[in-house]
Design an enzyme around this catalytic site. Sequence first.
Site, short mmCIF file in Angstrom:
data_model
loop_
_atom_site.label_atom_id
_atom_site.label_comp_id
_atom_site.label_asym_id
_atom_site.label_seq_id
_atom_site.Cartn_x
_atom_site.Cartn_y
_atom_site.Cartn_z
N ASN A 230 0.88 -1.17 0.00
CA ASN A 230 0.00 0.00 0.00
C ASN A 230 0.92 1.22 0.00
O ASN A 230 1.46 1.61 1.04
CB ASN A 230 -0.88 -0.05 1.25
N ARG B 83 -2.49 -2.01 -3.55
CA ARG B 83 -3.70 -1.21 -3.37
C ARG B 83 -3.60 -0.03 -4.32
O ARG B 83 -2.63 0.72 -4.31
CB ARG B 83 -3.77 -0.71 -1.94
N HIS C 160 -12.72 3.01 -0.19
CA HIS C 160 -12.73 1.97 0.86
C HIS C 160 -13.41 0.69 0.37
O HIS C 160 -13.91 -0.10 1.17
CB HIS C 160 -13.52 2.43 2.11
N ARG D 169 -11.84 15.46 7.45
CA ARG D 169 -12.64 15.90 6.30
C ARG D 169 -14.06 16.26 6.73
O ARG D 169 -14.63 15.58 7.58
CB ARG D 169 -12.72 14.78 5.25
N GLU E 245 -8.18 -5.22 5.14
CA GLU E 245 -8.01 -4.87 3.73
C GLU E 245 -6.84 -5.62 3.12
O GLU E 245 -6.87 -6.00 1.95
CB GLU E 245 -7.82 -3.36 3.60
#
Length: 411
Positions: free
Chosen positions: A13, A98, A187, A248, A391
């Site tokens: 990743n 990823r 996601h 965010r 993940e």
Amino acid sequence: MTPVAASRVLVLNSGSSSVKYQLLDMRDGSRLAAGLVERIGEETSRLKHTPLLGGGSEAREQNRPIADHEEALKAVAAELAQDGLGLDSPELAAIGHRVVHGGKFFTQPTVIDDAVLKEVERLIPVAPLHNPANLTGIRTAMTLRPDLPQVAVFDTAFHTTMPESASRYAIDVKTADEHRVQRYGFHGTSHAYVSRKTAELLGRAPEEVNVIVLHLGNGASASAVRGGVCVDTSMGLTPLEGLVMGTRSGDVDPAVIFHLMRVGNMSADEIDVLLNKKSGLIGLCGDNDMREIRRRIDEGDQEAQLAFDIYVHRLKKYIGAYYAVLGRVDALAFTAGVGENAAPVREAAVAGLEELGLTVDGELNSVRSDEARIISPEYARVAVAVVPTDEELEIAQQTYALVAPPEVRNA
Ligand code: AMP
């Protein structure tokens, strides 16, 4: 000589200044090593490598300048080699990467070739921070093992099944299409994994189950999954839309931006930073860690309480919206840092939703565990579940499913 059955997958990743990695053995999904290189390109780079083979041993750390991703991956390869798990091993089947943005085109994990690299590059305008870093990681890994299959697993892929009624913004079609402006969602690897695991937890096939997944980490998103297929998700063109997150804002009236430009004399870049980095929980109360926010609330801090209330209010709105989108909901699944650990968030998110069949059992909700579990009482119409996301395992499984030699896959 019988060839060694390649059963290992390295998951990478790659961020703009970091690389996270895990090496997994796909015969049983076990982890052989994990680690992180951070602050690449700075004086204070750090590599932390944790050997996990055979019960594991103490993590090793390197604190020295690491100039770029190539140097970082070479350092990772050297650490793995020290554990007898080098990248040159015939047991390594593939590297799974990823990739954040796969646009509309990539609906599945994909073996990387020149055409794939070009397309990921073409998507840079819609993922200016993530895709260049992902590409650097891929290109570097390709130079280290040019003979090995490299697979891209896209954050957006799981959401490509959204109907246009959910994926299109109600703006001029020509303009939207010209600039590829639509809702993509992110996601996806986590939403795919968690929705499937939730069905498993209920003892049912994914095709039979409707699930609302709440991925609540520092970034946060919700998804509505009907029979294993995503039909809506809260993030949009970028990960800014939707829930209140660590830094965010999530949903705001788009006119806030014009207002800040015209009245606040702010530039587009300044507003980008404001909404992505200085908003959400940190903008509301100065902290983005839910543990700290809860601690402050326990001390009577009103600012932290309001930030928590705004966070939960937005969550509730999305639960209600996705309930309506799905029509019938079998489970509500909480995952990621906040979702897995913050019992007060779970409790507050479903409080007052008993009429929708949603409720949590106070005692089950307060249990701390790494296991997937149901926290609603037995009589509840909708199961509320906590499902730790994974993940890396999902990326490794999707990668291996593409490249495994059939004799191993079917063993
Ligand atoms: P993630 O992005 O999934 O790694 O989630 C990171 C976030 O999870 C942190 O910023 C915290 O807000 C939250 N978190 C992690 N551990 C806990 C905990 N024990 N209790 C509450 N929140 C937590």
